[in-house]
Design a protein around this motif. Structure first.
Motif, PDB file in Angstrom:
ATOM      1  N   ALA A 107       2.347   6.793  37.827  1.00 45.95           N
ATOM      2  CA  ALA A 107       1.559   8.279  38.352  1.00 45.95           C
ATOM      3  C   ALA A 107       2.030   9.764  37.689  1.00 45.95           C
ATOM      4  CB  ALA A 107       1.276   8.278  39.661  1.00 45.95           C
ATOM      5  N   ALA A 161       2.093  10.087  34.271  1.00 45.96           N
ATOM      6  CA  ALA A 161       0.619  10.680  33.844  1.00 45.96           C
ATOM      7  C   ALA A 161       0.635  11.977  34.258  1.00 45.96           C
ATOM      8  CB  ALA A 161      -0.381   9.669  34.673  1.00 45.96           C
ATOM      9  N   VAL A 170      -4.851   9.159  40.103  1.00 50.02           N
ATOM     10  CA  VAL A 170      -5.029   8.071  39.132  1.00 50.02           C
ATOM     11  C   VAL A 170      -5.361   7.048  39.833  1.00 50.02           C
ATOM     12  CG1 VAL A 170      -3.798   9.520  37.254  1.00 50.02           C
ATOM     13  CG2 VAL A 170      -2.398   7.927  39.003  1.00 50.02           C
ATOM     14  N   VAL A 230      -2.759   3.087  33.335  1.00 47.22           N
ATOM     15  CA  VAL A 230      -3.598   4.334  34.022  1.00 47.22           C
ATOM     16  C   VAL A 230      -4.980   3.864  33.646  1.00 47.22           C
ATOM     17  CG1 VAL A 230      -4.267   6.513  34.246  1.00 47.22           C
ATOM     18  CG2 VAL A 230      -1.875   6.033  34.264  1.00 47.22           C
ATOM     19  N   LYS A 285      -8.397   8.424  35.525  1.00 44.97           N
ATOM     20  CA  LYS A 285      -7.583   9.684  35.909  1.00 44.97           C
ATOM     21  C   LYS A 285      -8.686  11.004  36.127  1.00 44.97           C
ATOM     22  CE  LYS A 285      -4.154  12.847  34.305  1.00 44.97           C
ATOM     23  NZ  LYS A 285      -3.008  13.272  33.222  1.00 44.97           N
TER      24      LYS A 285
END
Length: 469
Positions: A285, A288, A322, A331, A334
């Motif tokens: 996460a 991301a 996410v 992922v 999102k």
């Protein structure tokens, strides 16, 4: 013999012309601002007092739960989340992991939220773990990740700890507040049409030196300055109420009024695959783009993804979320601030402003100033009413009834506006019949008092031998 007096032509009864739009607006505003203000003001005062305490709940939390929220000593390296979770579950073997809230700052603890057995409504058990030592600093019963003091103060402000009846009081005040404000605004700005200087509209006039006129000048000017802030607080408060706001939450959302949420669709379970842990999901996460305080929710079933959400409040805004594949750490979904509609963005900003978390201490001080100023404004309004108190025989403070003066399209426009407000604000709609009944009762009382006064004057004139008026 004296000639029979004739009625002057200018005093003969003629049908009254339909009032102009500006006249109708002022008549309705005066009646509404006076009567609704007198009745709703006590509820607004309670909201201001409870909100004044609630807005400083972050400082109250830090004082009450300092040992739970803060680490004893800031270390160099944090222990893995899996180790911190193991410490919490060891202390509560009967519980199951619900979520983990990562530390919002270097000196803060990790919150491990556990579901404990019990009847419906049993609060969660949050264990506060030192991220540098994996030792437990404390534990508290929490609801929706809110600390006990926050929950108590929130309920005090929202329902006076009375449940549904209390929520009705709060929504009643919030529903009538915009109408009372707009009514007062119309009345005060109408003074500009009387060739008064702009300075006299914005600030108390030096010509209104004493008495009721001075109170009106201070009340009107203060109300003008407070209107924008109070409207913002009122509208954002309505968005969080049970009926006006709660109904919108349950309805369809074709124009994206609410914040988007993750779908968190399940993923296929590869044969023989081993699920990843919270540490790897959190790292994915952060890679991301998520940062700050995170809420990490583990999968509830095979194939269900991890969900990680930014929960830090205030500016800069953190609203990322996410979904993480529980087997590959990829992922799968999102969301970010750009995925919010304009209305959802405004609603989010307004909610944080209302709770005092949008821009920190300055936000809290602004709300505190609004609350104190509103209490002063209400006190001035009551003082103005008391000077012309109808219970002391002075009925001049009660505005003339306006509903019988409306006809044609002005009446239709008012009725349509009332119907629209009643549909959108259910508590306002339910209280409108009560308001109209009180309005009619006061009008009848004033009319009876006026007839009684005229009868007494006429009787005194006959006794004294003076001609009647």
């Amino acid at each position: 013999m004296s000639a029979t007096p004739t009625v002057p032509a200018h005093r003969a009864r003629r049908p009254s012309p339909s009032p102009r739009l500006s006249t109708v607006l002022q008549l309705v505003s005066r009646r509404l601002h006076f009567l609704a203000g007198i009745v709703v003001a006590p509820f607004l005062a309670v909201l201001c007092l409870t909100g004044l305490v609630y807005v400083f709940s972050p400082q109250i939390h830090d004082s009450l739960y300092r040992t739970d929220l803060h680490v004893n000593e800031v270390g160099d390296v944090r222990r893995p989340l899996a180790e911190q979770i193991r410490a919490a579950l060891t202390a509560h073997p009967e519980a199951t992991l619900k979520s983990v809230l990562t530390p919002p700052a270097a000196d803060r603890t990790t919150r491990v939220v556990l579901s404990v057995p019990g009847p419906a409504g049993t609060p969660d058990r949050t264990v506060f773990v030192d991220p540098y030592t994996a030792l437990i600093n404390g534990e508290l019963a929490t609801a929706e990740n809110r600390l006990p003091a926050n929950t108590w103060l929130r309920q005090l402000h929202g329902n006076l700890q009375l449940g549904t009846p209390g929520r009705l009081y709060a929504e009643l005040a919030a529903s009538w507040l915009p109408l009372i404000l707009l009514g007062g605004l119309v009345l005060w700005l109408a003074r500009t049409r009387r060739k008064r200087r702009l300075r006299d509209v914005l600030l108390p006039s030096a010509r209104d030196k004493t008495g009721w006129a001075r109170l009106r000048a201070v009340h009107g000017s203060a109300g003008l300055w407070l209107t924008v802030g109070l409207l913002l607080v009122g509208v954002t408060g309505l968005a969080m109420t049970q009926f006006a706001g709660g109904r919108a939450d349950r309805a369809a959302d074709p124009i994206r009024l609410r914040a988007p949420v993750l779908t968190a669709a399940p993923v296929p379970v590869p044969p023989g695959a081993q699920p990843i842990g919270l540490d790897r999901a959190t790292a994915a996460a952060e890679a991301a783009g998520l940062s700050g305080e995170l809420a990490v929710n583990p999968p509830l079933a095979p194939g269900a993804p991890f969900t990680v959400t930014e929960i830090a409040e205030g500016l800069p805004l953190h609203r990322g979320a996410v979904a993480i594949d529980p087997y590959t750490a990829a992922v799968t979904e999102k969301l970010g601030w750009d995925d919010y509609s304009l209305v959802a963005k405004l609603s989010t900003l307004g909610t944080e402003f209302h709770t005092g978390t949008l821009f920190g201490l300055a936000n809290q001080l602004v709300l505190a100033a609004l609350a104190v100023a509103t209490l002063v404004l209400l006190a001035l309004g009551y003082r103005m009413w008391w000077i012309h108190n109808p219970y002391r025989g002075r009925w001049t403070s009660l505005p003339r009834p306006v509903w019988k003066q409306l006809a044609g399209w002005p009446l239709i426009a008012v009725l349509l506006g009332v119907a629209l407000l009643a549909w959108r604000l259910p508590v306002l709609g339910a209280s409108l019949p009560v308001f109209l009944a009180v309005d009619a009762g006061l009008s009848r009382l004033k009319s009876d008092a006026g007839r009684g006064l005229r009868a007494r004057l006429s009787g005194n004139d006959r006794v004294s031998g003076r001609p009647g008026r």
